[in-house]
Motif scaffolding. Structure first.
Motif, PDB file in Angstrom:
ATOM      1  N   ARG A   1       0.946  -0.975  -0.526  1.00 11.85           N
ATOM      2  CA  ARG A   1       0.280   0.269  -0.155  1.00 11.85           C
ATOM      3  C   ARG A   1       0.616   1.566  -0.250  1.00 11.85           C
ATOM      4  O   ARG A   1       0.630   2.038  -0.763  1.00 11.85           O
ATOM      5  N   GLU A   2       1.992   1.577   0.449  1.00 13.22           N
ATOM      6  CA  GLU A   2       3.619   1.889   0.966  1.00 13.22           C
ATOM      7  C   GLU A   2       3.418   2.451  -0.373  1.00 13.22           C
ATOM      8  O   GLU A   2       3.514   4.228  -1.195  1.00 13.22           O
ATOM      9  N   PHE A   3       3.763   1.625  -1.016  1.00 11.14           N
ATOM     10  CA  PHE A   3       4.267   1.423  -2.679  1.00 11.14           C
ATOM     11  C   PHE A   3       3.510   2.657  -3.251  1.00 11.14           C
ATOM     12  O   PHE A   3       3.455   3.178  -4.217  1.00 11.14           O
ATOM     13  N   ARG A   4       2.132   1.416  -3.598  1.00 14.82           N
ATOM     14  CA  ARG A   4       0.907   2.411  -4.251  1.00 14.82           C
ATOM     15  C   ARG A   4       1.485   3.810  -4.140  1.00 14.82           C
ATOM     16  O   ARG A   4       0.808   4.603  -4.951  1.00 14.82           O
ATOM     17  N   THR A   5       1.511   4.457  -2.667  1.00 19.00           N
ATOM     18  CA  THR A   5       0.358   5.813  -2.616  1.00 19.00           C
ATOM     19  C   THR A   5       2.359   6.258  -3.092  1.00 19.00           C
ATOM     20  O   THR A   5       2.121   7.209  -3.386  1.00 19.00           O
ATOM     21  N   ALA A   6       3.148   5.697  -2.899  1.00 18.82           N
ATOM     22  CA  ALA A   6       4.463   6.639  -3.399  1.00 18.82           C
ATOM     23  C   ALA A   6       5.023   7.257  -4.840  1.00 18.82           C
ATOM     24  O   ALA A   6       4.264   7.915  -5.166  1.00 18.82           O
ATOM     25  N   VAL A   7       4.307   5.486  -5.642  1.00 19.58           N
ATOM     26  CA  VAL A   7       3.976   6.198  -7.292  1.00 19.58           C
ATOM     27  C   VAL A   7       3.447   7.037  -7.546  1.00 19.58           C
ATOM     28  O   VAL A   7       3.821   7.922  -8.432  1.00 19.58           O
ATOM     29  N   THR A   8       1.769   6.724  -6.912  1.00 20.21           N
ATOM     30  CA  THR A   8       0.854   8.069  -6.937  1.00 20.21           C
ATOM     31  C   THR A   8       1.769   9.316  -6.648  1.00 20.21           C
ATOM     32  O   THR A   8       1.470  10.596  -7.759  1.00 20.21           O
ATOM     33  N   GLN A   9       2.182   9.649  -5.521  1.00 19.66           N
ATOM     34  CA  GLN A   9       3.023  10.525  -5.445  1.00 19.66           C
ATOM     35  C   GLN A   9       4.427  11.339  -6.409  1.00 19.66           C
ATOM     36  O   GLN A   9       4.425  12.178  -7.181  1.00 19.66           O
ATOM     37  N   ALA A  10       5.296  10.000  -6.809  1.00 19.86           N
ATOM     38  CA  ALA A  10       6.100  11.000  -7.875  1.00 19.86           C
ATOM     39  C   ALA A  10       5.274  11.049  -8.892  1.00 19.86           C
ATOM     40  O   ALA A  10       5.443  11.446  -9.523  1.00 19.86           O
ATOM     41  N   ARG A  11       3.970  10.827  -9.509  1.00 22.20           N
ATOM     42  CA  ARG A  11       3.372  11.013 -10.619  1.00 22.20           C
ATOM     43  C   ARG A  11       3.293  12.530 -10.477  1.00 22.20           C
ATOM     44  O   ARG A  11       3.112  13.239 -11.316  1.00 22.20           O
ATOM     45  N   ASP A  12       2.484  12.699  -9.552  1.00 24.06           N
ATOM     46  CA  ASP A  12       2.454  14.211  -8.914  1.00 24.06           C
ATOM     47  C   ASP A  12       2.903  14.726  -8.622  1.00 24.06           C
ATOM     48  O   ASP A  12       3.067  16.049  -9.406  1.00 24.06           O
ATOM     49  N   ARG A  13       3.769  14.543  -8.624  1.00 19.52           N
ATOM     50  CA  ARG A  13       5.748  15.175  -9.046  1.00 19.52           C
ATOM     51  C   ARG A  13       6.065  15.698 -10.586  1.00 19.52           C
ATOM     52  O   ARG A  13       6.675  16.472 -10.440  1.00 19.52           O
ATOM     53  N   GLY A  14       5.588  14.728 -11.614  1.00 17.74           N
ATOM     54  CA  GLY A  14       5.457  14.641 -12.215  1.00 17.74           C
ATOM     55  C   GLY A  14       6.688  13.404 -13.361  1.00 17.74           C
ATOM     56  O   GLY A  14       7.601  13.531 -14.585  1.00 17.74           O
ATOM     57  N   GLN A  15       7.088  12.314 -12.141  1.00 14.56           N
ATOM     58  CA  GLN A  15       8.219  12.026 -12.284  1.00 14.56           C
ATOM     59  C   GLN A  15       7.472  10.594 -13.469  1.00 14.56           C
ATOM     60  O   GLN A  15       6.198  10.622 -13.375  1.00 14.56           O
ATOM     61  N   THR A  16       8.058   9.574 -14.701  1.00 14.44           N
ATOM     62  CA  THR A  16       7.838   8.928 -15.290  1.00 14.44           C
ATOM     63  C   THR A  16       8.039   7.383 -13.886  1.00 14.44           C
ATOM     64  O   THR A  16       9.355   7.327 -13.875  1.00 14.44           O
ATOM     65  N   VAL A  17       6.765   6.701 -14.550  1.00 11.94           N
ATOM     66  CA  VAL A  17       7.476   5.007 -13.833  1.00 11.94           C
ATOM     67  C   VAL A  17       6.600   4.308 -15.120  1.00 11.94           C
ATOM     68  O   VAL A  17       5.851   3.979 -15.600  1.00 11.94           O
ATOM     69  N   PHE A  18       8.022   3.626 -15.181  1.00 10.53           N
ATOM     70  CA  PHE A  18       7.419   2.376 -15.914  1.00 10.53           C
ATOM     71  C   PHE A  18       7.853   0.988 -15.214  1.00 10.53           C
ATOM     72  O   PHE A  18       8.475   0.838 -14.057  1.00 10.53           O
ATOM     73  N   LEU A  19       6.596   0.011 -14.279  1.00 15.38           N
ATOM     74  CA  LEU A  19       6.057  -0.329 -13.784  1.00 15.38           C
ATOM     75  C   LEU A  19       6.236  -2.300 -14.095  1.00 15.38           C
ATOM     76  O   LEU A  19       4.717  -2.251 -15.394  1.00 15.38           O
ATOM     77  N   SER A  20       7.158  -2.828 -14.383  1.00 15.74           N
ATOM     78  CA  SER A  20       7.115  -4.107 -14.579  1.00 15.74           C
ATOM     79  C   SER A  20       6.676  -5.018 -13.729  1.00 15.74           C
ATOM     80  O   SER A  20       7.889  -5.246 -12.944  1.00 15.74           O
ATOM     81  N   SER A  21       5.602  -6.041 -14.108  1.00 13.89           N
ATOM     82  CA  SER A  21       5.182  -6.536 -13.228  1.00 13.89           C
ATOM     83  C   SER A  21       3.835  -8.054 -13.650  1.00 13.89           C
ATOM     84  O   SER A  21       4.038  -7.859 -14.996  1.00 13.89           O
ATOM     85  N   HIS A  22       4.114  -8.586 -12.793  1.00 15.09           N
ATOM     86  CA  HIS A  22       3.010  -9.830 -13.076  1.00 15.09           C
ATOM     87  C   HIS A  22       1.733  -9.720 -12.300  1.00 15.09           C
ATOM     88  O   HIS A  22       0.884 -10.821 -12.192  1.00 15.09           O
ATOM     89  N   GLN A  23       1.748  -8.880 -11.033  1.00 18.37           N
ATOM     90  CA  GLN A  23       0.558  -9.335 -10.408  1.00 18.37           C
ATOM     91  C   GLN A  23      -0.394  -7.663 -10.512  1.00 18.37           C
ATOM     92  O   GLN A  23       0.302  -6.570 -10.936  1.00 18.37           O
ATOM     93  N   LEU A  24      -1.568  -8.393 -11.432  1.00 17.90           N
ATOM     94  CA  LEU A  24      -1.964  -7.479 -11.931  1.00 17.90           C
ATOM     95  C   LEU A  24      -2.989  -6.731 -11.275  1.00 17.90           C
ATOM     96  O   LEU A  24      -3.254  -5.546 -11.576  1.00 17.90           O
ATOM     97  N   ALA A  25      -3.478  -6.806  -9.970  1.00 18.50           N
ATOM     98  CA  ALA A  25      -4.075  -6.131  -9.226  1.00 18.50           C
ATOM     99  C   ALA A  25      -3.427  -4.879  -8.694  1.00 18.50           C
ATOM    100  O   ALA A  25      -3.878  -3.707  -9.292  1.00 18.50           O
ATOM    101  N   GLU A  26      -2.304  -4.556  -8.918  1.00 23.09           N
ATOM    102  CA  GLU A  26      -0.858  -3.933  -7.893  1.00 23.09           C
ATOM    103  C   GLU A  26      -1.258  -2.462  -9.436  1.00 23.09           C
ATOM    104  O   GLU A  26      -1.369  -1.848  -9.836  1.00 23.09           O
ATOM    105  N   VAL A  27      -1.151  -3.396 -10.846  1.00 26.50           N
ATOM    106  CA  VAL A  27      -0.868  -2.804 -12.377  1.00 26.50           C
ATOM    107  C   VAL A  27      -2.496  -2.124 -12.626  1.00 26.50           C
ATOM    108  O   VAL A  27      -2.336  -0.850 -12.970  1.00 26.50           O
TER     109      VAL A  27
END
Length: 307
Positions: free
Chosen positions: A177-203
Motif C-alpha cells: 500500500r505504501e508502494f502504491r502511494t509512493a508511485v502516485t506521489q511520484a506521478r504527481d511530481r511529474g516523474q514517469t514510472v515504468f512498472l514491470s509486473s505480473h501482479q495485475l491487481a497492483e497494475v
C-alpha cells in the motif's frame, strides 16, 4: 499485431521510447520488434508472465545488454549512452543485492551521491513509511527490507524516470500500500514510472496505461479502462414473469438460465440495446461485473494461443 509507422517514431525526448527493439539469443527470440512510447508523467504498466521478455527489455533500456536490432531512448537520451542515461533514471530490480557490510543508511547515502539528485527530507519520510531500520547492516536484512532500501532510494531521487522491475517482491500488504502511494506521489511530481509486473491487481490500481507482452511481442497497449471496454461484462438478471428476450440483441452473448427467475449473459459494446429489452421485462435485480485486468490479460493470451 500492432502496426507502428517507424518513420513517425524518431528518438525524441519522450520519457521512454523504443523503435523496433529486438533481442535474439541464438535461435531464441527474447524481444521481437518492440515499438513503444511512454509519455512524461505517466505510470505505465508492462505486463507479461515470466519469460515474456519484460526483464530483457529493461536490461536493454538500462544499457546492460545490447539489442540485436532497434534502438531505445530514456528521457531523450540514447539508452546506449549508459552514463548519461543513468543520470535521468532510477532503477529497482525484483531481487535487490546490497553491499553486505554497509548499513542501510550508508547505502542510501552512497546512492544519493552517485544518482541524479535526492530529496533527503522525503527520503527520511519514506524510511518511516516503509518501516525501515537504516542502522542495520545490509547482511541482516530480509528480502523485503532489501527491497525497501532500493524503493526508498528510487522514490527519493529526483530522476525523471523510475524503472521498476517486479519491485514489490518480498513486501507485505501494508508495504505494498505504501508502494502504491509512493508511485502516485511520484506521478504527481511529474516523474514517469515504468512498472514491470505480473501482479495485475497492483497494475490495475496505479497505472494509467498498460502494455501486454507475450513471447517477446507486444500484444496490446491501452488504458486500463480501454482494455476493460474491449472485454465482455458479465450481467446477472433476476426477473418475474416472462424472461427478457435477449438472444438476438446486439452485443449479448451466451444467455443462460442460472436458476428460477435468473439469467446470466455476457455483454460487449454499447449496453443500450440490452437495457431497452430489460426495461420491458419485470426485472427485480441487475448485477454487472466488469472483468478484472487479470481476466483481460488471460483473454489476450488465450486468444493468441488459439491462433
Amino acid at each position: 499485431m500492432i502496426h507502428v509507422d517507424r518513420k513517425a517514431c524518431p528518438l525524441t525526448d519522450s520519457a521512454l521510447r523504443t523503435v523496433g527493439l529486438t533481442k535474439r539469443y541464438g535461435r531464441l527470440m527474447a524481444v521481437d520488434d518492440l515499438t513503444l512510447e511512454v509519455a512524461a508523467g505517466e505510470v505505465f504498466g508492462f505486463l507479461g508472465p515470466n519469460g515474456a521478455g519484460k526483464s530483457t527489455t529493461i536490461r536493454m533500456l538500462l544499457g546492460l545488454i545490447r539489442p540485436t536490432a532497434g534502438r531505445a531512448s530514456v528521457v531523450g537520451v540514447d539508452a546506449a549512452d549508459v552514463t548519461r542515461a543513468h543520470q535521468v533514471l532510477a532503477y529497482v530490480p525484483g531481487d535487490v543485492a546490497l553491499w553486505p557490510h554497509l548499513t542501510g543508511a550508508e547505502i542510501l547515502h552512497l546512492l544519493a551521491r552517485i544518482g541524479p539528485g535526492t530529496d533527503l527530507a522525503y527520503q527520511d519520510e519514506l524510511i518511516e513509511r516503509f518501516v525501515l531500520d537504516p542502522s542495520k547492516p545490509a547482511r541482516t536484512y530480509s528480502t523485503g527490507n532489501r527491497q525497501k532500501v532500493a524503493l526508498v532510494a528510487a522514490f527519493a531521487t529526483r530522476a525523471p524516470l523510475l524503472v521498476l522491475d517486479e519491485p514489490t517482491s518480498g513486501l507485505d500488504p501494508l508495504m505494498e500500500r505504501e508502494f502504491r502511494t509512493a508511485v502516485t506521489q511520484a506521478r504527481d511530481r511529474g516523474q514517469t514510472v515504468f512498472l514491470s509486473s505480473h501482479q495485475l491487481a497492483e497494475v490495475q490500481a496505479i497505472c494509467d496505461r498498460v502494455g501486454i507482452l507475450r513471447a517477446g511481442r507486444l500484444v496490446e497497449v491501452a488504458s486500463v479502462a480501454r482494455l476493460r471496454a474491449l472485454q465482455r461484462a458479465e450481467v446477472t438478471v433476476a426477473f418475474t414473469g416472462t424472461p427478457p428476450a435477449l438472444s438476438a440483441v446486439p452485443g449479448v452473448e451466451t444467455v443462460e438460465a442460472i436458476g428460477d427467475g435468473q439469467l446470466r449473459f455476457f455483454l460487449t459494446g454499447p449496453p443500450a440495446p440490452a437495457l431497452s429489452v430489460l426495461a420491458e421485462a419485470d426485472v427485480t435485480a441487475l448485477t454487472v461485473r466488469e472483468p478484472s485486468l487479470e481476466e483481460i490479460f488471460l483473454d489476450y493470451y488465450g486468444a493468441e494461443a488459439a491462433r
